[in-house]
Design a protein around this motif. Structure first.
Motif, short mmCIF file in Angstrom:
data_model
loop_
_atom_site.label_atom_id
_atom_site.label_comp_id
_atom_site.label_asym_id
_atom_site.label_seq_id
_atom_site.Cartn_x
_atom_site.Cartn_y
_atom_site.Cartn_z
N PRO A 1 -7.65 7.66 1.53
CA PRO A 1 -8.38 7.33 0.46
C PRO A 1 -7.92 8.23 -0.61
O PRO A 1 -7.37 9.34 -0.44
CB PRO A 1 -9.87 7.72 1.22
CG PRO A 1 -9.80 7.60 2.53
CD PRO A 1 -8.40 7.99 2.79
N TRP B 1 -10.32 -4.55 -3.71
CA TRP B 1 -11.83 -4.33 -3.46
C TRP B 1 -12.40 -6.01 -3.01
O TRP B 1 -12.22 -6.95 -3.71
CB TRP B 1 -12.33 -4.10 -4.57
CG TRP B 1 -13.97 -4.02 -4.88
CD1 TRP B 1 -14.66 -3.44 -3.80
CD2 TRP B 1 -14.81 -4.47 -5.87
NE1 TRP B 1 -16.02 -3.24 -4.41
CE2 TRP B 1 -16.09 -3.99 -5.61
CE3 TRP B 1 -14.87 -5.18 -6.87
CZ2 TRP B 1 -17.26 -4.49 -6.15
CZ3 TRP B 1 -15.76 -5.50 -7.62
CH2 TRP B 1 -16.91 -5.17 -7.35
N VAL C 1 -13.26 -0.49 -0.82
CA VAL C 1 -12.11 -0.24 -1.71
C VAL C 1 -10.76 0.52 -0.77
O VAL C 1 -11.17 1.08 -0.01
CB VAL C 1 -12.48 0.82 -2.83
CG1 VAL C 1 -11.19 1.32 -3.30
CG2 VAL C 1 -13.22 -0.02 -3.75
N ASP C 2 -9.78 -0.11 -1.14
CA ASP C 2 -8.50 0.17 -0.49
C ASP C 2 -7.82 0.62 -1.55
O ASP C 2 -7.23 -0.08 -2.29
CB ASP C 2 -7.80 -0.63 0.35
CG ASP C 2 -6.38 -0.16 1.04
OD1 ASP C 2 -6.58 1.11 1.15
OD2 ASP C 2 -5.69 -0.96 1.51
N TYR C 3 -7.50 2.06 -1.73
CA TYR C 3 -6.69 2.59 -2.82
C TYR C 3 -5.16 2.61 -2.38
O TYR C 3 -4.75 2.93 -1.37
CB TYR C 3 -6.88 4.11 -2.98
CG TYR C 3 -5.90 4.94 -3.73
CD1 TYR C 3 -5.91 4.65 -5.09
CD2 TYR C 3 -5.13 6.13 -3.33
CE1 TYR C 3 -5.05 5.29 -5.76
CE2 TYR C 3 -4.54 6.72 -3.98
CZ TYR C 3 -4.23 6.31 -5.25
OH TYR C 3 -3.59 7.21 -6.24
N GLN D 1 -17.82 2.74 -3.00
CA GLN D 1 -17.13 1.60 -2.39
C GLN D 1 -15.96 2.15 -1.45
O GLN D 1 -15.67 1.42 -0.19
CB GLN D 1 -16.68 0.73 -3.20
CG GLN D 1 -17.76 0.04 -4.17
CD GLN D 1 -18.71 -0.91 -3.14
OE1 GLN D 1 -17.92 -1.73 -2.93
NE2 GLN D 1 -19.77 -0.61 -3.20
N GLU D 2 -15.31 3.24 -1.64
CA GLU D 2 -14.15 3.48 -0.83
C GLU D 2 -14.84 4.06 0.39
O GLU D 2 -14.34 3.73 1.55
CB GLU D 2 -13.30 4.46 -1.54
CG GLU D 2 -12.12 5.16 -0.92
CD GLU D 2 -11.31 6.02 -1.74
OE1 GLU D 2 -9.91 5.84 -1.61
OE2 GLU D 2 -11.81 7.11 -1.78
N LYS D 3 -16.03 5.01 0.26
CA LYS D 3 -16.50 5.33 1.30
C LYS D 3 -17.07 4.31 2.35
O LYS D 3 -17.22 4.60 3.60
CB LYS D 3 -17.69 6.36 1.06
CG LYS D 3 -18.46 7.09 2.07
CD LYS D 3 -19.77 7.79 1.38
CE LYS D 3 -20.49 8.48 2.26
NZ LYS D 3 -21.52 9.18 1.74
N PHE E 1 -5.68 -0.76 -6.66
CA PHE E 1 -6.50 -0.84 -5.63
C PHE E 1 -7.08 -2.35 -5.25
O PHE E 1 -6.75 -3.23 -5.88
CB PHE E 1 -7.73 0.03 -5.78
CG PHE E 1 -8.69 -0.22 -6.80
CD1 PHE E 1 -9.91 -1.12 -6.63
CD2 PHE E 1 -8.46 0.10 -8.01
CE1 PHE E 1 -10.59 -1.51 -7.72
CE2 PHE E 1 -9.29 -0.09 -9.33
CZ PHE E 1 -10.45 -0.97 -9.04
N ASP F 1 0.86 -1.04 0.04
CA ASP F 1 0.19 0.01 0.02
C ASP F 1 0.92 1.25 0.16
O ASP F 1 1.58 1.67 0.88
CB ASP F 1 -0.91 -0.03 1.39
CG ASP F 1 -2.11 1.04 1.34
OD1 ASP F 1 -2.06 1.81 0.32
OD2 ASP F 1 -2.98 1.01 1.98
N PHE G 1 -16.30 3.59 -7.57
CA PHE G 1 -14.99 3.63 -6.80
C PHE G 1 -15.20 4.58 -5.44
O PHE G 1 -14.77 4.15 -4.39
CB PHE G 1 -13.69 4.42 -7.62
CG PHE G 1 -12.38 4.03 -6.96
CD1 PHE G 1 -11.51 2.90 -7.31
CD2 PHE G 1 -12.06 4.97 -5.90
CE1 PHE G 1 -10.36 2.99 -6.65
CE2 PHE G 1 -10.58 4.74 -4.96
CZ PHE G 1 -10.14 3.81 -5.62
N TYR G 2 -15.89 5.66 -5.71
CA TYR G 2 -15.99 6.55 -4.34
C TYR G 2 -16.82 6.15 -3.31
O TYR G 2 -16.47 6.11 -2.30
CB TYR G 2 -16.35 7.94 -4.97
CG TYR G 2 -17.04 8.81 -4.03
CD1 TYR G 2 -16.27 9.37 -3.13
CD2 TYR G 2 -18.56 9.09 -3.83
CE1 TYR G 2 -16.72 10.04 -1.65
CE2 TYR G 2 -19.08 9.66 -2.82
CZ TYR G 2 -18.12 10.26 -1.73
OH TYR G 2 -18.66 10.94 -0.72
#
Length: 289
Positions: free
Chosen positions: A59, A218, A191-193, A185-187, A216, A54, A182-183
């Motif tokens: 995010p 997911w 999702v881990d960017y 799912q990240e919220k 990323f 990572d 993406f946004y």
């Protein structure tokens, strides 16, 4: 239906893309409607979350004005579709009557935008679509929402693959080329960017870029390298991808596109009469602005 010369199609598609870009009134403005934190450059990944380092501790999206997501009709209708799928390949999809109605409402919403009002006549002129709006809507429905088999049975669709994303063999993310998904799912913490892939001509991409290549994870699966438009409207992507699909005659097609400051290959894979996958592939070095 008649198909044209590929090189002519590439030039036509590039010109159309410029027109669609100019007409995309619902595109969000970086720095104002949303903000990004690109952080580190992604490393090489062999599939498997344990092997993905990572390079981004925070995010990707630090802010999105969600009023746009709820108040713009095409965004609102688009988001309603994102929870309609079983994202693991190999599991057959069940489409309810309500989900079919949501698909129809989404198509109605995008067909009333300036972007689609440019794309549709272009396809009619190429003899690739009916001039009848009802027939064109039905064509869009079949291309994007009809189910087909990717792992087994009817476990996939063009819309699911491109916009929602799928997982394969529990460790690989396939598709998933949409920034809104993406946004969201990240919220939700799904999702881990992990970092960005920079262009060779720059040390890093710009946080105001509308086209980025990301890495990323997911649902514990990894997308080592995936390009997505950022901030563009659902109707822009639907229009551009639909035209690329209908212009293509081979199993896979690739078109070189220059629009605004972005130079990219628009890639499209067919699954019979349906979209298998389609996405922009940002080139490592861009032409000077």
């Amino acid at each position: 239906m008649a198909q044209g010369n590929h090189h002519l199609d590439e030039a036509d598609l590039s010109e159309l893309c410029k027109a669609l870009w100019k007409a995309d009134k619902n595109r969000l403005v970086p720095g104002n409607d949303y903000r990004l934190d690109l952080q580190g450059r992604a490393g090489y990944v062999s599939l498997g979350k344990d092997k993905a380092k990572d390079y981004a501790q925070h995010p990707l999206f630090t802010f999105v004005d969600e009023n746009h997501l709820h108040e713009k009709p095409t965004y609102h209708a688009f988001i309603a579709l994102l929870d309609n799928y079983e994202t693991a390949t190999g599991i057959c999809e069940t489409v309810t009557s309500e989900e079919k109605a949501e698909n129809s409402r989404f198509l109605d919403a995008i067909l009333h935008t300036e972007v689609m009002e440019i794309a549709h006549p272009f396809l009619v002129k190429k003899n690739l679509a009916s001039a009848d709006p009802r027939q064109f809507k039905w064509q869009l429905y079949k291309i994007w929402f009809d189910l087909y088999g990717r792992g087994t049975g009817n476990d996939s669709s063009g819309f699911e693959h491109v916009f929602v994303g799928e997982t394969r063999k529990a460790h690989e993310v396939i598709g998933f080329h949409n920034w809104i998904q993406f946004y969201l799912q990240e919220k939700r913490g799904n999702v881990d960017y992990l970092g960005h892939h920079a262009r060779r001509s720059r040390s890093r991409p710009d946080e105001e870029d509308h086209l980025l290549t990301l890495q990323f994870s997911w649902k514990q699966a990894v997308k080592p390298k995936g390009s997505s438009f950022i901030g563009t409207s659902p109707e822009f992507e639907m229009a551009l991808y639909t035209v690329a699909f209908l212009l293509g005659t081979e199993h896979s097609s690739k078109y070189r596109i220059q629009v605004d400051e972005y130079r990219f290959d628009l890639v499209c894979h067919r699954s019979g009469s349906h979209i298998g996958s389609t996405y922009p592939m940002l080139l490592e070095s861009n032409l000077p602005v």
